[in-house]
Design a protein around this motif. Structure first.
Motif, PDB file in Angstrom:
ATOM      1  N   LEU A  28       6.076  31.228 -18.762  1.00  0.00           N
ATOM      2  CA  LEU A  28       5.352  30.091 -18.549  1.00  0.00           C
ATOM      3  C   LEU A  28       4.036  30.181 -19.328  1.00  0.00           C
ATOM      4  O   LEU A  28       3.685  29.197 -20.185  1.00  0.00           O
ATOM      5  N   LEU A  29       3.480  31.285 -19.446  1.00  0.00           N
ATOM      6  CA  LEU A  29       2.211  31.600 -20.476  1.00  0.00           C
ATOM      7  C   LEU A  29       2.632  31.456 -21.925  1.00  0.00           C
ATOM      8  O   LEU A  29       2.184  30.836 -22.640  1.00  0.00           O
ATOM      9  N   ASN A  31       5.217  29.301 -22.889  1.00  0.00           N
ATOM     10  CA  ASN A  31       5.272  28.034 -22.940  1.00  0.00           C
ATOM     11  C   ASN A  31       3.877  27.192 -23.219  1.00  0.00           C
ATOM     12  O   ASN A  31       3.702  26.142 -23.872  1.00  0.00           O
ATOM     13  N   ILE A  32       3.091  27.641 -22.649  1.00  0.00           N
ATOM     14  CA  ILE A  32       1.700  26.909 -22.417  1.00  0.00           C
ATOM     15  C   ILE A  32       1.083  27.059 -23.770  1.00  0.00           C
ATOM     16  O   ILE A  32       0.556  26.272 -24.343  1.00  0.00           O
ATOM     17  N   PHE A  36       0.121  24.088 -26.503  1.00  0.00           N
ATOM     18  CA  PHE A  36      -1.147  24.143 -27.115  1.00  0.00           C
ATOM     19  C   PHE A  36      -1.034  24.166 -28.822  1.00  0.00           C
ATOM     20  O   PHE A  36      -1.699  23.421 -29.575  1.00  0.00           O
ATOM     21  N   LEU A 144      -1.372  26.973 -14.300  1.00  0.00           N
ATOM     22  CA  LEU A 144      -1.523  25.728 -15.315  1.00  0.00           C
ATOM     23  C   LEU A 144      -2.853  24.722 -14.973  1.00  0.00           C
ATOM     24  O   LEU A 144      -3.454  24.308 -15.768  1.00  0.00           O
ATOM     25  N   ALA A 147      -5.518  26.414 -17.207  1.00  0.00           N
ATOM     26  CA  ALA A 147      -5.267  26.116 -18.307  1.00  0.00           C
ATOM     27  C   ALA A 147      -5.468  24.682 -18.729  1.00  0.00           C
ATOM     28  O   ALA A 147      -6.207  24.607 -19.985  1.00  0.00           O
ATOM     29  N   LEU A 148      -5.226  23.579 -18.122  1.00  0.00           N
ATOM     30  CA  LEU A 148      -5.461  22.308 -18.261  1.00  0.00           C
ATOM     31  C   LEU A 148      -6.876  21.693 -17.715  1.00  0.00           C
ATOM     32  O   LEU A 148      -7.248  20.878 -18.152  1.00  0.00           O
ATOM     33  N   ALA A 274      -0.652  17.608 -24.434  1.00  0.00           N
ATOM     34  CA  ALA A 274      -0.678  18.867 -23.639  1.00  0.00           C
ATOM     35  C   ALA A 274      -0.365  18.483 -22.382  1.00  0.00           C
ATOM     36  O   ALA A 274       0.391  19.166 -21.550  1.00  0.00           O
ATOM     37  N   LEU A 278       3.015  19.429 -20.443  1.00  0.00           N
ATOM     38  CA  LEU A 278       3.042  20.320 -19.292  1.00  0.00           C
ATOM     39  C   LEU A 278       3.110  19.794 -17.799  1.00  0.00           C
ATOM     40  O   LEU A 278       3.011  20.568 -16.979  1.00  0.00           O
ATOM     41  N   ASP A 281       5.804  20.756 -15.947  1.00  0.00           N
ATOM     42  CA  ASP A 281       5.790  22.395 -15.224  1.00  0.00           C
ATOM     43  C   ASP A 281       5.023  22.370 -14.108  1.00  0.00           C
ATOM     44  O   ASP A 281       5.055  23.528 -13.278  1.00  0.00           O
TER      45      ASP A 281
END
Length: 613
Positions: A28-29, A31-32, A36, A144, A147-148, A274, A278, A281
């Motif tokens: 997942l990390l 993929n993030i 980005f 997530l 991150a967002l 993004a 995402l 996810d």
């Protein structure tokens, strides 16, 4: 549900589950990070600044790491599920083994097979998929969101707002799923029990012409199982449809909010992209959790039944009590019944000296085979105690299994070589020893004419006669070298020649061990050191055959009747030869005036042949 017990059972495999979850988080990390990078590339492309090299390296590296993490995750999930399945299967079969050869009185063979194989196999979905996915589903939305949220708080909150709906749907359907899956497994195991019973009794069904009726009954049970399966699928698909609606609806609304924020200038193009990439996810982990939940429920319902088996009272473990000096076996005041209200054996007292041949006789249903089962440790007396002249103080079940040999009228021979069947008694036995016991049972010449010890026994012993099968099973029994042998009607289904061989083997065995022989052929009791005559669960007479015959009691009466039946035909034939004239016809009055049941039976048989009856 036994979810807590299942989680405790995972104690030895937590590192594998942690590794599987760690690999999912790593993927997942990565993929993030890749999203980005792609979003920044699109932003730079719109601004006219294109640097393709770093993007290609980032995407290639992300795919490589994701592939590696997927491989490690699959391996860890496999190891965790395999370890737990092995542990539960061992626990299940240890429980069945603890009951000894009479385990079917506590656990049905069909239930044991279905739970031990298919039921436990379903746990692969629980430990290998559902449990890691449950942990990952709790971590993924948090990661997530962190991150967002830096890009836009409102849009991130829209995604998060839909997250609790999927767990709520899972929780609401759990009770319904538990009931549906319990009914499903009840129908499944019931069908398996019936199928096994019908297959084992197929010859009997054909003989009585009852196979069609049983076929129709099986079809009805199979239809009931099909309907139970359809109810499971309907419940699963309905709930998955609701979760799909929530997941994709939440992703669509989040995407719309991201585009709206972009149009208002509250979000950059890179940030909008993004959120769009995402957004799925946020919901996919919980969406997959819901799918795995329904599959895992199948295993959990089976494990509920498994734990019910494991929670049944364990077989009592007791030390073997020694028999008094000079005795190989003592039965002291034993009562036994298969159910508490129907006694089968009552106040049994029996003393057997070493190297004695004891003949256990009596009418059918008097409890002879039940007493043999008690002597072997298959059952535990309701009252009284059985003492042995060996293994004092050792574990009772283990000693009896090792030092008592038993054979019945229909011993089982496996579809393997003669060598493999004999080695079941002693894996280290030499070929010379195998040939020695085969000589004793008069099978050596028959096998040398074939392929020797490598002669393959067909299914059910079809390439051997009934007497040969019995003698081969006795040869295997001799290799066990036990202290007590029990022959339970071992001569009932064999010819006269095989019976003579078996009796010779039994008499020879008495030189090294004690032998208990159950038989309906009272003529054989003349070879015994002690005769025990039973009626209605009690020992009525006891002593040598000569002494019991002299008493003219129940044993003498049955012996006389049996001898009359055995010699009736030959006596008539001798009379015909001696007189040289046909035997006069029998009249019903003569049959009614017979001196014994045996004589009457013979008369009535002749009346039927004459067409009078």
């Amino acid at each position: 549900m036994n979810t807590k017990r299942l989680i405790k059972a995972v104690a030895g495999t937590r590192r594998y589950i942690a590794l599987a979850v760690g690999m999912q988080v790593l993927a997942l990390l990565v993929n993030i990070g890749m999203i980005f990078v792609l979003a920044d590339f699109v932003q730079a492309l719109l601004a006219g600044r294109v640097r393709l090299g770093p993007v290609v390296l980032a995407v290639a590296g992300a795919f490589l790491v994701r592939a590696l993490s997927q491989y490690v995750q699959t391996w860890a999930s496999y190891r965790s599920s395999m370890a737990v399945k092995q542990r539960l299967r061992l626990a299940l079969f240890d429980k069945a083994y603890s009951y000894g050869v009479a385990y079917s009185g506590y656990i049905s063979p069909g239930e044991l097979v279905q739970i031990g194989v298919e039921g436990v196999e379903q746990l692969d979905n629980y430990y290998g998929r559902f449990l890691p996915q449950l942990i990952y589903s709790l971590l993924a939305p948090v990661i997530l969101f962190v991150a967002l949220v830096q890009l836009n708080v409102q849009v991130a909150l829209v995604f998060v707002a839909f997250i609790p709906i999927i767990p709520l749907a899972i929780f609401l359907v759990q009770k319904l799923a538990q009931r549906v899956m319990t009914n499903y497994w009840g129908s499944f195991i019931g069908l398996a029990d019936r199928f096994l019973d019908n297959v084992q009794g197929l010859v009997t069904l054909k003989l009585y012409g009852a196979d069609e009726a049983r076929n129709e009954a099986m079809n009805k049970e199979a239809e009931a199982f099909r309907l139970a399966t359809m109810r499971v699928l309907r419940m699963q698909l309905s709930n998955i449809g609701v979760m799909d609606l929530v997941a994709y609806g939440g992703a669509a609304l989040g995407t719309f909010m991201a585009i709206f924020a972009l149009s208002q200038g509250a979000l950059s193009a890179a940030g909008c992209l993004a959120f769009i990439l995402l957004g799925a996810d946020f919901f996919l982990p919980l969406r997959q959790l819901g799918a795995f939940f329904h599959v895992a429920m199948n295993g959990l319902a089976a494990v509920d039944r498994l734990f019910k088996v494991l929670d049944r009272p364990a077989a009592a473990e007791a030390a073997l009590e020694p028999a008094p000096a000079g005795l190989a076996l003592e039965v002291d005041g034993v009562d036994y019944g298969y159910t508490a209200d129907v006694p089968v054996l009552k106040d049994i007292h029996l003393k057997v000296r070493p190297h004695e041949l004891v003949a256990l006789v009596g009418p059918s249903g008097c409890g002879k085979s039940t007493l043999a089962g008690l002597l072997c440790g298959e059952y535990e007396p309701n009252r009284g105690i059985i003492r042995y002249g060996f293994g004092a103080g050792e574990n009772r079940a283990a000693v009896l299994a090792k030092r008592i040999g038993r054979i019945d009228a229909q011993p089982w021979l496996f579809n393997e070589s003669v060598r493999a069947n004999l080695q079941m008694a002693d894996p280290t036995v030499s070929e010379a020893k195998m040939w020695q016991v085969l000589e004793k049972v008069r099978l050596a010449d028959r096998l040398r004419a074939a392929e020797g010890l490598d002669t393959v026994i067909c299914e059910g012993g079809g390439n051997f006669s009934g007497g040969q099968r019995q003698r081969l099973a006795i040869a295997r029994l001799l290799l066990k070298e036990a202290d007590l042998y029990i022959f339970d009607e071992a001569t009932s289904n064999v010819d006269a020649a095989s019976e003579a061989v078996i009796m010779e083997v039994i008499k020879d065995l008495c030189r090294q061990a004690t032998v208990v022989m159950i038989t309906h052929r009272l003529q054989l009791t003349l070879e015994a050191d002690q005769v025990v005559f039973m009626t209605k669960g009690r020992i009525e007479e006891q002593g040598t055959a000569e002494a019991l015959l002299a008493q003219e009691g129940a044993f003498a009466k049955m012996y006389t009747e049996q001898r009359q039946l055995e010699t009736y035909g030959s006596g008539r034939a001798q009379t015909r030869e001696r007189v040289g004239a046909p035997i006069p016809p029998v009249t019903p009055q003569l049959a009614d005036a017979a001196d014994s049941p045996a004589e009457a039976w013979g008369y009535y048989g002749q009346l039927q042949r004459q067409g009078v009856m």
